[in-house]
Design a protein around this motif. Structure first.
Motif, mmCIF file in Angstrom:
data_model
loop_
_atom_site.group_PDB
_atom_site.id
_atom_site.type_symbol
_atom_site.label_atom_id
_atom_site.label_comp_id
_atom_site.label_asym_id
_atom_site.label_seq_id
_atom_site.Cartn_x
_atom_site.Cartn_y
_atom_site.Cartn_z
ATOM 1 N N LEU A 164 0.823 -1.210 0.000
ATOM 2 C CA LEU A 164 0.000 0.000 0.000
ATOM 3 C C LEU A 164 0.857 1.260 0.000
ATOM 4 C CD1 LEU A 164 -2.755 -1.084 2.558
ATOM 5 C CD2 LEU A 164 -2.955 -0.949 0.075
ATOM 6 N N SER A 165 2.044 1.188 0.584
ATOM 7 C CA SER A 165 2.907 2.378 0.636
ATOM 8 C C SER A 165 3.439 2.765 -0.734
ATOM 9 C CB SER A 165 4.079 2.133 1.589
ATOM 10 O OG SER A 165 4.997 1.186 1.059
ATOM 11 N N LEU A 166 3.456 1.835 -1.661
ATOM 12 C CA LEU A 166 3.933 2.146 -3.011
ATOM 13 C C LEU A 166 2.969 3.051 -3.763
ATOM 14 C CD1 LEU A 166 5.286 -1.383 -4.060
ATOM 15 C CD2 LEU A 166 6.563 0.564 -3.120
ATOM 16 N N THR A 167 1.764 3.240 -3.227
ATOM 17 C CA THR A 167 0.768 4.097 -3.880
ATOM 18 C C THR A 167 0.844 5.540 -3.407
ATOM 19 O OG1 THR A 167 -0.930 3.631 -2.204
ATOM 20 C CG2 THR A 167 -0.760 2.095 -4.045
ATOM 21 N N GLU A 168 1.755 5.864 -2.505
ATOM 22 C CA GLU A 168 1.858 7.213 -1.974
ATOM 23 C C GLU A 168 3.320 7.640 -1.897
ATOM 24 O OE1 GLU A 168 -0.041 6.767 1.823
ATOM 25 O OE2 GLU A 168 1.578 5.561 2.650
ATOM 26 N N PRO A 169 3.609 8.940 -1.962
ATOM 27 C CA PRO A 169 4.997 9.404 -1.883
ATOM 28 C C PRO A 169 5.587 9.166 -0.492
ATOM 29 C CG PRO A 169 3.499 11.262 -1.828
ATOM 30 C CD PRO A 169 2.661 10.060 -2.127
ATOM 31 N N TRP A 170 6.872 8.876 -0.441
ATOM 32 C CA TRP A 170 7.546 8.631 0.817
ATOM 33 C C TRP A 170 8.182 9.916 1.329
ATOM 34 C CZ3 TRP A 170 9.818 3.758 3.081
ATOM 35 C CH2 TRP A 170 8.991 2.651 2.829
ATOM 36 N N ILE A 171 8.255 10.038 2.649
ATOM 37 C CA ILE A 171 8.891 11.181 3.311
ATOM 38 C C ILE A 171 9.901 10.640 4.321
ATOM 39 C CG2 ILE A 171 8.552 13.207 4.783
ATOM 40 C CD1 ILE A 171 5.728 13.425 3.677
ATOM 41 N N ARG A 172 11.095 11.207 4.312
ATOM 42 C CA ARG A 172 12.133 10.743 5.230
ATOM 43 C C ARG A 172 11.805 11.212 6.654
ATOM 44 N NH1 ARG A 172 18.671 11.836 4.670
ATOM 45 N NH2 ARG A 172 19.293 10.684 6.576
ATOM 46 N N PRO A 173 11.675 10.286 7.621
ATOM 47 C CA PRO A 173 11.352 10.698 8.994
ATOM 48 C C PRO A 173 12.558 11.318 9.682
ATOM 49 C CG PRO A 173 11.628 8.320 8.867
ATOM 50 C CD PRO A 173 11.697 8.821 7.466
ATOM 51 N N ASP A 174 12.304 12.276 10.589
ATOM 52 C CA ASP A 174 13.385 12.842 11.375
ATOM 53 C C ASP A 174 13.653 11.970 12.597
ATOM 54 O OD1 ASP A 174 11.386 13.418 13.243
ATOM 55 O OD2 ASP A 174 11.123 15.462 12.533
ATOM 56 N N ALA A 175 14.543 12.416 13.480
ATOM 57 C CA ALA A 175 14.952 11.591 14.621
ATOM 58 C C ALA A 175 13.781 11.311 15.564
ATOM 59 C CB ALA A 175 16.093 12.283 15.369
ATOM 60 N N ALA A 176 12.974 12.339 15.840
ATOM 61 C CA ALA A 176 11.832 12.152 16.735
ATOM 62 C C ALA A 176 10.819 11.182 16.142
ATOM 63 C CB ALA A 176 11.178 13.497 17.036
ATOM 64 N N GLN A 177 10.553 11.313 14.853
ATOM 65 C CA GLN A 177 9.610 10.411 14.197
ATOM 66 C C GLN A 177 10.141 8.980 14.157
ATOM 67 O OE1 GLN A 177 9.400 12.603 10.564
ATOM 68 N NE2 GLN A 177 7.575 13.782 11.155
ATOM 69 N N ALA A 178 11.443 8.830 13.912
ATOM 70 C CA ALA A 178 12.048 7.498 13.906
ATOM 71 C C ALA A 178 11.925 6.853 15.284
ATOM 72 C CB ALA A 178 13.509 7.582 13.473
ATOM 73 N N GLY A 179 12.146 7.652 16.337
ATOM 74 C CA GLY A 179 11.994 7.121 17.686
ATOM 75 C C GLY A 179 10.569 6.692 17.983
ATOM 76 N N MET A 180 9.602 7.467 17.481
ATOM 77 C CA MET A 180 8.204 7.112 17.698
ATOM 78 C C MET A 180 7.828 5.860 16.911
ATOM 79 S SD MET A 180 5.549 7.831 19.425
ATOM 80 C CE MET A 180 5.837 9.499 20.040
ATOM 81 N N ILE A 181 8.407 5.686 15.736
ATOM 82 C CA ILE A 181 8.164 4.468 14.964
ATOM 83 C C ILE A 181 8.671 3.254 15.725
ATOM 84 C CG2 ILE A 181 8.839 3.209 12.875
ATOM 85 C CD1 ILE A 181 8.755 5.880 11.385
ATOM 86 N N LEU A 182 9.848 3.365 16.342
ATOM 87 C CA LEU A 182 10.383 2.266 17.151
ATOM 88 C C LEU A 182 9.493 1.991 18.366
ATOM 89 C CD1 LEU A 182 14.228 2.980 17.072
ATOM 90 C CD2 LEU A 182 12.965 1.201 15.833
ATOM 91 N N ALA A 183 8.975 3.069 18.975
ATOM 92 C CA ALA A 183 8.068 2.889 20.109
ATOM 93 C C ALA A 183 6.798 2.173 19.665
ATOM 94 C CB ALA A 183 7.729 4.242 20.734
ATOM 95 N N ALA A 184 6.257 2.575 18.495
ATOM 96 C CA ALA A 184 5.068 1.904 17.967
ATOM 97 C C ALA A 184 5.348 0.435 17.690
ATOM 98 C CB ALA A 184 4.593 2.610 16.698
ATOM 99 N N ALA A 185 6.559 0.130 17.211
ATOM 100 C CA ALA A 185 6.934 -1.263 16.962
ATOM 101 C C ALA A 185 6.938 -2.062 18.260
ATOM 102 C CB ALA A 185 8.307 -1.321 16.294
ATOM 103 N N ALA A 186 7.452 -1.448 19.339
ATOM 104 C CA ALA A 186 7.452 -2.131 20.633
ATOM 105 C C ALA A 186 6.023 -2.345 21.130
ATOM 106 C CB ALA A 186 8.256 -1.323 21.648
ATOM 107 N N PHE A 187 5.162 -1.343 20.933
ATOM 108 C CA PHE A 187 3.767 -1.481 21.356
ATOM 109 C C PHE A 187 3.063 -2.588 20.573
ATOM 110 C CE2 PHE A 187 3.949 3.285 22.461
ATOM 111 C CZ PHE A 187 4.330 3.002 23.765
ATOM 112 N N ILE A 188 3.275 -2.617 19.262
ATOM 113 C CA ILE A 188 2.580 -3.614 18.449
ATOM 114 C C ILE A 188 3.115 -5.009 18.724
ATOM 115 C CG2 ILE A 188 4.005 -3.687 16.345
ATOM 116 C CD1 ILE A 188 0.164 -3.419 16.516
#
Length: 294
Positions: free
Chosen positions: A194-218
């Motif tokens: 599904l991500s191939l249907t939308e443009p990608w944006i490079r996450p910053d440090a805070a966003q990358a940290g939140m992605i890792l937190a979401a991974a731990a939650f999931i």
């Protein structure tokens, strides 16, 4: 601790971590594409689950051949439920789709009684119904928005019900971590497509940290949800799905500044009350005594 209490505790843990994951995704989705976040979170979660499985020795055990169809089917149902949810979410109010998804405890309990032969007494049915009333008080869905997309949302309910029924078919020899790893892999692949249907944006440090937190939650959510549906009775464990709404109220207030209305608090009290009642009844019902050998 008896199996029903274990299942209730695990379900509450699953709902807490699922809701924390949702809050993290909501925060991330303000600046990043949702499907990109789903894919990146899935990659991190899959790595974490596989590493944990290897460290605990579950990876070496694999999944017994007889359980592989159930594990794959459960993971496919989990990923399949994700897609109609997103489609419906784009075309109908959030309150309406959330109210529809709140039918899950009723549908899973009914399916457990019909297809698994699990006993469901009138007290448990009443507790589920009262909890559902609490859901409606929180969501207060209007008639606007209940159209053909409501049927798409109902498909999510059906697939999620199928997912939990398939989970019940797994034997105790199958490690829950391995099932969680397969589930994470399926959802990650769906997010990639599904991500191939939308443009990608490079996450910053805070966003990358939140992605890792979401991974731990999931990770915790997948693991707890798998384990919850493998112990205890469906009619006891399933109503504790309603506790996700209580977590959503708390996180909405603390993170996003959404102060709940009085009716919302009444609904949350009903949900918490039915959960406490179910736990209380479970502690009052005597545990079956082991049969003495002849």
């Amino acid at each position: 601790m008896r199996d029903n209490l274990k299942g209730a505790a695990l379900m509450m843990g699953a709902m807490a971590t699922f809701t924390m994951n949702d809050a993290a995704l909501k925060w991330l989705a303000t600046d990043l594409p949702a499907f990109q976040v789903t894919f990146l979170r899935g990659c991190a979660a899959t790595v974490l689950i596989v590493a944990l499985s290897a460290a605990m020795g579950s990876l070496r055990r694999g999944i017994p051949r007889a359980d592989r169809p159930w594990a794959i089917g459960r993971s496919a149902a989990e990923a399949g439920a994700f897609l109609p949810f997103l489609l419906a979410l784009q075309h109908m109010p959030l309150a309406n789709i959330t109210a529809i998804l709140a039918a899950l405890p009723l549908s899973i309990t009914a399916a457990g009684a019909l297809f698994l032969g699990e006993p469901v007494g009138w007290r448990r049915w009443t507790a589920i119904a009262v909890g559902f009333i609490g859901v409606l008080l929180i969501m207060r869905p209007g008639t606007e928005g209940f159209d053909g997309w409501s049927l798409v949302a109902m498909l999510t309910v059906l697939l999620a019900t199928l997912r939990d029924l398939l989970t019940r078919r797994l034997s105790r020899e199958t490690p829950s971590l391995n099932v969680a790893a397969i589930t994470a892999g399926f959802v990650t692949l769906l997010g990639l497509g599904l991500s191939l249907t939308e443009p990608w944006i490079r996450p910053d440090a805070a966003q990358a940290g939140m992605i890792l937190a979401a991974a731990a939650f999931i990770l915790g959510a997948y693991l707890c949800s798998v384990m919850a549906m493998r112990v205890g009775e469906v009619a006891v464990v399933t109503p504790f799905r309603y506790t996700s709404l209580v977590w959503a109220l708390l996180l909405g207030w603390l993170v996003f500044g959404d102060w709940p209305r009085p009716l919302t608090l009444v609904g949350a009290a009903l949900i918490a009350g039915t959960g406490l009642y179910t736990l209380w009844r479970e502690t009052r019902v005597p545990m079956p005594r082991p049969v003495a050998p002849r």
